[in-house]
Write a protein that holds these residues in place. Structure first.
Motif: not given
Length: 311
Positions: A152-158, A221-225, A249-255
């Motif tokens: 697993l590399a990226n979590i972009n959405a559910e 403010r810097y949000l880590s992805s 990369v947890d883009w889903h939870n970053t957003l």
């Protein structure tokens, strides 16, 4: 309400992307500085032929993101938060004031070379859409092996994730995913297996290079992805930037974190609009817009409107 400026990762690159940047003093300055630091004409990096190189892709994404952010800053705008997907984190760190553009160029040049040298062929990344993460992790466990690694590399959405590994292993996972209801499996324009343990060795070498680079506290403010958390100390930023190539990369939870902190305007810096599409699912009733394809006066109006709501 607050604003978040985001910077895309590898896969968003487009031929001639630097040539298509808005004509401005900020663009000329960024291109000139990049050419001086890299000791080559930055405008040679964005041809279709050049973009076969991981190093060129990552440098183009950095230059494009910083250039367009500086255009907006010069026009009187400033984000409340910044975040970047993978290589986009470097542009975010520059805009946040924690990393100089010159140091970012040197580090990204090295980052691209290390990643490309580690896996020159036979590896990459594939987007899987239409299955939940639990199902996908089960499929990865079935296929992953030392001979055919895949992670697993990226979590972009559910129901949208990205996997990384050997082409053979990714094909096996894609076939299993389609049998489990996935609507699409798409090989991405990324020639290395990012955001997984396969890149731990080049990440360690990049960490060594970071030891001689001065980072400051963030001014924005810097949000880590990778962690979906706010980072602000130089030590936190150094670890995040050096190691994001081998972390999921947890883009889903970053957003989600951004939205929970009051962000209602999501602006994607060039190139592309993929992150805007992902944000629209989470930012209702807020706004998710992309710099690319928008008129500067339209962006001005939207950003000023958001700022007036905060005041």
């Amino acid at each position: 309400m607050s604003s978040l400026w985001v910077f895309p990762g590898q896969g968003a690159q487009q031929p001639e992307m630097l040539h298509g940047l808005p004509v401005s003093h900020e663009t000329r300055e960024c291109l000139a500085e990049a050419s001086a630091v890299l000791e080559q004409d930055a405008l040679t990096l964005d041809s279709a032929h050049a973009l076969a190189s991981t190093r060129a892709v990552q440098l183009c994404l950095l230059i494009a993101g910083v250039s367009c952010a500086r255009i907006l800053i010069q026009r009187g705008h400033r984000p409340d938060y910044v975040s970047g997907l993978s290589i986009g984190a470097y542009a975010a760190a520059v805009v946040a004031g924690a990393l100089s553009f010159a140091d970012a160029l040197r580090l990204v040049s090295l980052r691209g070379e290390l990643m490309q040298q580690a896996y020159p062929q036979g590896f990459g990344m594939t987007a899987i859409m239409g299955v939940d993460i639990g199902t996908l992790e089960g499929l990865l466990a079935q296929v992953n092996s030392p001979e055919q690694p895949v992670y697993l590399a990226n979590i972009n959405a559910e129901a949208q994730q990205v996997i990384a590994g050997s082409h053979g292993a990714m094909r096996q996972v894609a076939l299993l995913a389609k049998k489990s209801g996935a609507g699409c499996a798409k090989l991405l324009a990324v020639s290395v297996p990012s955001h997984c343990p396969l890149l731990e060795t080049p990440a360690a070498r990049l960490s060594e290079a970071f030891s001689s680079v001065d980072l400051g506290p963030t001014q924005i403010r810097y949000l880590s992805s990778s962690s979906a958390r706010l980072l602000n100390t130089p030590e936190q930023l150094r670890d995040d930037l050096a190691n994001n190539m081998c972390r999921v990369v947890d883009w889903h939870n970053t957003l989600r974190m951004a939205y929970e902190r009051g962000v209602r305007l999501h602006l994607e810096l060039p190139p592309g609009t993929v992150l805007t599409g992902l944000a629209r699912r989470q930012f209702e009733p807020g706004q998710a817009i992309a710099f690319q394809g928008a008129r500067l006066d339209t962006l001005d109006a939207m950003l000023r409107q958001e700022a007036s709501r905060d005041s």
